[in-house]
Every structure is written in structure tokens, then in C-alpha cells.
Write an enzyme that holds these catalytic residues in place. Structure first.
Site, PDB file in Angstrom:
ATOM      1  N   HIS A   1       0.858  -1.258  -0.098  1.00  0.00           N
ATOM      2  CA  HIS A   1       0.126   0.032   0.055  1.00  0.00           C
ATOM      3  C   HIS A   1       0.751   1.132   0.013  1.00  0.00           C
ATOM      4  O   HIS A   1       1.635   1.218   0.714  1.00  0.00           O
ATOM      5  CB  HIS A   1      -1.021   0.032   1.326  1.00  0.00           C
ATOM      6  CG  HIS A   1      -1.836   1.043   1.216  1.00  0.00           C
ATOM      7  ND1 HIS A   1      -1.801   2.179   1.573  1.00  0.00           N
ATOM      8  CD2 HIS A   1      -3.201   0.954   0.917  1.00  0.00           C
ATOM      9  CE1 HIS A   1      -2.749   2.989   1.621  1.00  0.00           C
ATOM     10  NE2 HIS A   1      -3.831   2.146   1.160  1.00  0.00           N
TER      11      HIS A   1
ATOM     12  N   CYS B   1      -3.956   2.340  -4.395  1.00  0.00           N
ATOM     13  CA  CYS B   1      -4.565   3.402  -3.788  1.00  0.00           C
ATOM     14  C   CYS B   1      -4.594   4.710  -4.334  1.00  0.00           C
ATOM     15  O   CYS B   1      -3.591   5.490  -4.186  1.00  0.00           O
ATOM     16  CB  CYS B   1      -4.089   3.260  -2.322  1.00  0.00           C
ATOM     17  SG  CYS B   1      -5.225   4.486  -1.141  1.00  0.00           S
TER      18      CYS B   1
ATOM     19  N   HIS C   1      -7.700   0.070  -4.201  1.00  0.00           N
ATOM     20  CA  HIS C   1      -8.386   1.015  -3.251  1.00  0.00           C
ATOM     21  C   HIS C   1      -9.017   2.269  -4.172  1.00  0.00           C
ATOM     22  O   HIS C   1      -7.954   2.856  -4.510  1.00  0.00           O
ATOM     23  CB  HIS C   1      -7.391   1.615  -2.091  1.00  0.00           C
ATOM     24  CG  HIS C   1      -7.296   0.688  -1.140  1.00  0.00           C
ATOM     25  ND1 HIS C   1      -6.554   1.252   0.066  1.00  0.00           N
ATOM     26  CD2 HIS C   1      -7.663  -0.364  -0.771  1.00  0.00           C
ATOM     27  CE1 HIS C   1      -6.513  -0.119   0.734  1.00  0.00           C
ATOM     28  NE2 HIS C   1      -7.236  -1.100   0.180  1.00  0.00           N
TER      29      HIS C   1
ATOM     30  N   ASP D   1     -12.625   3.002  -1.161  1.00  0.00           N
ATOM     31  CA  ASP D   1     -11.975   3.178   0.045  1.00  0.00           C
ATOM     32  C   ASP D   1     -12.625   4.371   0.602  1.00  0.00           C
ATOM     33  O   ASP D   1     -12.752   5.580   0.024  1.00  0.00           O
ATOM     34  CB  ASP D   1     -10.455   3.686  -0.429  1.00  0.00           C
ATOM     35  CG  ASP D   1      -9.835   3.703   0.843  1.00  0.00           C
ATOM     36  OD1 ASP D   1      -9.723   3.079   1.865  1.00  0.00           O
ATOM     37  OD2 ASP D   1      -8.313   4.100   0.713  1.00  0.00           O
ATOM     38  N   HIS D   2     -12.821   4.423   1.734  1.00  0.00           N
ATOM     39  CA  HIS D   2     -13.454   5.275   2.701  1.00  0.00           C
ATOM     40  C   HIS D   2     -14.856   5.787   2.027  1.00  0.00           C
ATOM     41  O   HIS D   2     -15.233   5.311   0.926  1.00  0.00           O
ATOM     42  CB  HIS D   2     -12.347   6.511   2.925  1.00  0.00           C
ATOM     43  CG  HIS D   2     -11.185   6.070   3.599  1.00  0.00           C
ATOM     44  ND1 HIS D   2     -10.165   7.082   3.406  1.00  0.00           N
ATOM     45  CD2 HIS D   2     -10.775   4.950   4.033  1.00  0.00           C
ATOM     46  CE1 HIS D   2      -8.968   6.449   4.246  1.00  0.00           C
ATOM     47  NE2 HIS D   2      -9.456   5.232   4.214  1.00  0.00           N
TER      48      HIS D   2
ATOM     49  N   TYR E   1     -15.101   4.439   7.462  1.00  0.00           N
ATOM     50  CA  TYR E   1     -15.648   3.382   7.065  1.00  0.00           C
ATOM     51  C   TYR E   1     -17.128   3.335   7.596  1.00  0.00           C
ATOM     52  O   TYR E   1     -17.518   2.126   7.849  1.00  0.00           O
ATOM     53  CB  TYR E   1     -14.658   2.240   7.744  1.00  0.00           C
ATOM     54  CG  TYR E   1     -13.357   1.957   6.851  1.00  0.00           C
ATOM     55  CD1 TYR E   1     -13.401   1.343   5.804  1.00  0.00           C
ATOM     56  CD2 TYR E   1     -12.297   2.721   7.515  1.00  0.00           C
ATOM     57  CE1 TYR E   1     -12.115   1.288   5.268  1.00  0.00           C
ATOM     58  CE2 TYR E   1     -11.133   2.723   7.029  1.00  0.00           C
ATOM     59  CZ  TYR E   1     -11.121   1.838   5.803  1.00  0.00           C
ATOM     60  OH  TYR E   1     -10.000   1.882   4.936  1.00  0.00           O
TER      61      TYR E   1
HETATM   62  C1  DNO Z   1      -6.765   3.283   5.683  1.00  0.00           C
HETATM   63  C2  DNO Z   1      -6.199   2.028   4.828  1.00  0.00           C
HETATM   64  C3  DNO Z   1      -4.797   1.678   5.314  1.00  0.00           C
HETATM   65  C4  DNO Z   1      -4.211   0.521   4.756  1.00  0.00           C
HETATM   66  C5  DNO Z   1      -3.084   0.166   5.460  1.00  0.00           C
HETATM   67  C6  DNO Z   1      -2.559  -1.038   4.540  1.00  0.00           C
HETATM   68  O1  DNO Z   1      -7.964   3.503   5.440  1.00  0.00           O
HETATM   69  O2  DNO Z   1      -6.257   2.201   3.678  1.00  0.00           O
HETATM   70  O3  DNO Z   1      -4.582   1.736   6.826  1.00  0.00           O
HETATM   71  O4  DNO Z   1      -5.096  -0.633   5.338  1.00  0.00           O
HETATM   72  O5  DNO Z   1      -1.873   1.011   5.115  1.00  0.00           O
HETATM   73  O6  DNO Z   1      -1.765  -1.912   5.282  1.00  0.00           O
END
Ligand code: DNO
Length: 393
Positions: free
Chosen positions: A233, A271, A298, A351-352, A368
Site C-alpha cells: 500500500h 490506492c 483502493h 476506499d473510505h 468506514y
Molecule cells: C486506510 C487504509 C490503510 C491500509 C494500510 C495497509 O484506510 O487504507 O490503513 O489498510 O495502510 O497496510
């Protein structure tokens, strides 16, 4: 793409049943109850998988197996910590999914300064503000040499802002920055945080990058033996904080990392939100360039302000061309399918999400909540469906 939702385990206020209602078929999860630095067991992995499958879902990705700071900083416990990491990979290989996400950020996982920033739509969004970060660093933490890390005018504004904050606001800022956001394997009190930073004295970007390359040289073969692929990530945000070095912030970083251990088990988590928080990163171009090593996506969008502050925008708004990213991933999936690759379908999660409607009054994990992510997934699946039907029939 395999539509996924992150689930923090049985204590997550968003149930697996609701995840299924949102249109996800895959779940992204981890053994959140196992302390970082302790090896996962086959039984633990199998039990989590059983729960997920009992809800009619598939466990698609492990996010994350934590990488302890001893590995990142090259501390004395490094060898033992790598051994533990390998044992966790082996447990995942026996009973879990084929993809393991991890990060190589020193001390803090993702960092924001405001968890309830009012987005123009009226929803609440996550935000990173340089003045707040510097205010905490200079005035609360009083880190040695911190002034050297900020432009002089920013340091002045930061001190003024701290002076104007009441105790409640100061406490909220401190908790937001150092107590650990959802999914982080560590949260800190102030003194403990200062000690954790001090462990990186003498570890600059070159040392951190070398530690990452050494780590991968050891664990990528273990991942291959276990039948899993690692997905690094990016740093979030993708620039140094608190004087800590960074290793995975730019296209040049990924080119170096993926080239250093050039095998399929050494892959990436694309991401778009993390990468997009830096003006010289183009997430769509990064998706295209590293397509064959992307194991997990993500999808999230940020709006970057002129001074480098950013907020999390709607999934299809913000600075990243999300249609181009999805198009790139769909073309890669087709190439993999034609080549007969087992990883042809790329797991993706929104993501989020913003805190919307009555979620704003409920207990939620920041970033989340249910409704905001449901909206994000729906928008992303709409883009995917349109592209699939018109461009990739
Ligand atoms: C946040 C996530 C991060 C991710 C880590 C991967 O929302 O994208 O916490 O899980 O950095 O290890």
C-alpha cells in the site's frame, strides 16, 4: 473487478449482511484481534473465513498483516519479526485469500488531522491540514528540530492556530493524529509517540528503502511458497511527516521496489486516494504503468488544495480521473484472462466514504461508515458497468 467492502471483524458496526446488501461480493479483512507482531494461526484464519463465507461472501484480501517497526527501522528484533511475518503468510496460504496487503509507513499508518470536515455536499469528510499538523508537532509534541521541516510562515500560522484552540480542540487533534485510525496496528500516547519517532533517528529515506528491499527479498519467496501475493500500500499521505522517511510515495518508488524483487509475489495495492494527495503523482498513469503488478485496488479521490492540504472528495470527484483508472484495470483484467492468469479478477474496494445521513449520529469507524461507502461502491460499479458494456464488450 471483484467488488469488495472492508470489514473490521465481529465488532465492526457494519455487519456482513449489510455489506452484501451494498452489492459487494468480496470482503477485505484481517485478524484484528491478534496483536501486531504475533504470528497468525491457520485456525484463526480458517475461523474468520468461515464467518465470512457463512454470510454468503468471499474473503478476497487480507488487509493487513502488520509489518512491525523493527522491520522498517532495521531494529534489533528485525529477524524475529520477519520470521513471524512469514508464519502469518503461511497461515494465510493454508486457509485464507491469495492477496495480502501491507504498508511500510514508519510509526503511523494513515494520518489525517480532521475526521469530520464539512464537505460542500453537507456530508462529513476526512481532511489533512498542514497548519494543524505543524501546530501539533511544534506546540504539543515540541519535536526537536521540527521548525526546520516547515516553511517559516506556516510555522507562524501553526503557533497562532494552536494558541487559539481550546483544550477540547487540542485533545481532539492529538487523538486524531496519534491514537491510530481504523486498521492501524498501533496507537500512541504522546511520550510513547516521541519514543517511536526516536527509533528512526539515523534512518533516512535511503535506509528505509533498503530495509524494504531486504524485507521483500526475504518474504517474497515465502509468499510464493504459501501461494499468496503481497500488495504494498502506498504511503498515506505520500510525503514525510514528523521527520520520518517514506518509501512508497511515488511512481519512481514503485518502479524501484517492484524492480528490486522482480517477481509476481511482489505486487502493489493501487490506492488512488493516497497517491493522489501529491501533485506530481497521476494515479491513472500509475495504474497504467504498473498494471500487471496490481493485486488490489483502493478507489478513492482527493481534492488537493494549492497549499498541499487535501480532503477526501466523492469517489468520482477530486483530482483523479477515476474513469481512466477503472478503464485501465479492466484492460489489465482482460490481458490476464487471456494469459490464463489465476489473478485475472482484481479485488477493488471503495476506499473510505463520507459520513452521510443518519450515519453521522451512529458509532462508526472513521472513513468506514456504511452509507458513504455504499454510495462510493455504487458509483464505481456504475462506471465499471458502462465501460464494460460500451468499450470492453
Ligand atoms: C486506510 C487504509 C490503510 C491500509 C494500510 C495497509 O484506510 O487504507 O490503513 O489498510 O495502510 O497496510
Amino acid at each position: 473487478m471483484l467488488p469488495c467492502f472492508r470489514w473490521f471483524g465481529p465488532s465492526d458496526p457494519v455487519s456482513l449482511e449489510r455489506i452484501r446488501q451494498a452489492g459487494a461480493t468480496g470482503v477485505v479483512s484481517a485478524l484484528h484481534d491478534v496483536p501486531a507482531g504475533q504470528a497468525w494461526t491457520v485456525e484463526g484464519v480458517a475461523e474468520l473465513r468461515r464467518r465470512i463465507e457463512a454470510a454468503g461472501l468471499t474473503w478476497a484480501v487480507v488487509e493487513s498483516v502488520p509489518v512491525p517497526d523493527a522491520i522498517k527501522s532495521g531494529g534489533p528484533d528485525r529477524a524475529a519479526a520477519i520470521d513471524t511475518f512469514k508464519r502469518s503468510l503461511s497461515a494465510v496460504g493454508h486457509a485464507g485469500p491469495r492477496v495480502v496487503c501491507y504498508n511500510f509507513m514508519p510509526v503511523l499508518d494513515w494520518t489525517r488531522t480532521d475526521l469530520r470536515w464539512r464537505h460542500p455536499s453537507g456530508g462529513l469528510a476526512l481532511r489533512f491540514d498542514w497548519t494543524d499538523l505543524a501546530a501539533y508537532d511544534l506546540c504539543a509534541l515540541q519535536r526537536r528540530d521540527a521548525d526546520a521541516d516547515y516553511p517559516a510562515d506556516l510555522a507562524v500560522r501553526a503557533r497562532e492556530r494552536w494558541g487559539a484552540m481550546d483544550e477540547a480542540a487540542r485533545g481532539r487533534l492529538e487523538r486524531t493524529v496519534i491514537e491510530g485510525l481504523p486498521g492501524s496496528d498501533a496507537g500512541y500516547g504522546r511520550a510513547e509517540f516521541a519514543r517511536a519517532l526516536a527509533a528512526y533517528d539515523g534512518v533516512g529515506a535511503a535506509e528505509l528503502q533498503a530495509n524494504l528491499a531486504d524485507f521483500l527479498a526475504e518474504v517474497a519467496p515465502a509468499a510464493a511458497d504459501a501461494g499468496v501475493r503481497l500488495a504494498l500500500h502506498p504511503d498515506d499521505p505520500p510525503f514525510p511527516l514528523f521527520g520520518l522517511p517514506r518509501a512508497a510515495s511515488t511512481a519512481a518508488d514503485y518502479a524501484r521496489i517492484l524492480g528490486a524483487v522482480d517477481r509476481p509475489e511482489n505486487g502493489m495495492t493501487l490506492c488512488t486516494g493516497s497517491l493522489g494527495a501529491r501533485r506530481d503523482n497521476d494515479p491513472a498513469a500509475i495504474a497504467e504503468r504498473f498494471a500487471d503488478r496490481i493485486q488490489f485496488a483502493h478507489l478513492r479521490n482527493v481534492t488537493l488544495e494549492p497549499d498541499g492540504c487535501f480532503y477526501e472528495d466523492e469517489h468520482l470527484a477530486g483530482g483523479t480521473d477515476m474513469v481512466a483508472v477503472v478503464d485501465s484495470l479492466l484492460r489489465e483484467e482482460r490481458r490476464r484472462a487471456e494469459a490464463g492468469r489465476a489473478d485475472a479478477e482484481i479485488p477493488m474496494r471503495p476506499d473510505h466514504g463520507h459520513l452521510l445521513a443518519d450515519d453521522a449520529d451512529k458509532p462508526t469507524n472513521p472513513g468506514y461508515s456504511y452509507i458513504g461507502r455504499l454510495k462510493g461502491l455504487a458509483e464505481l460499479r456504475g462506471v465499471e458497468t458502462a465501460l464494460r458494456q460500451r468499450l470492453h464488450p
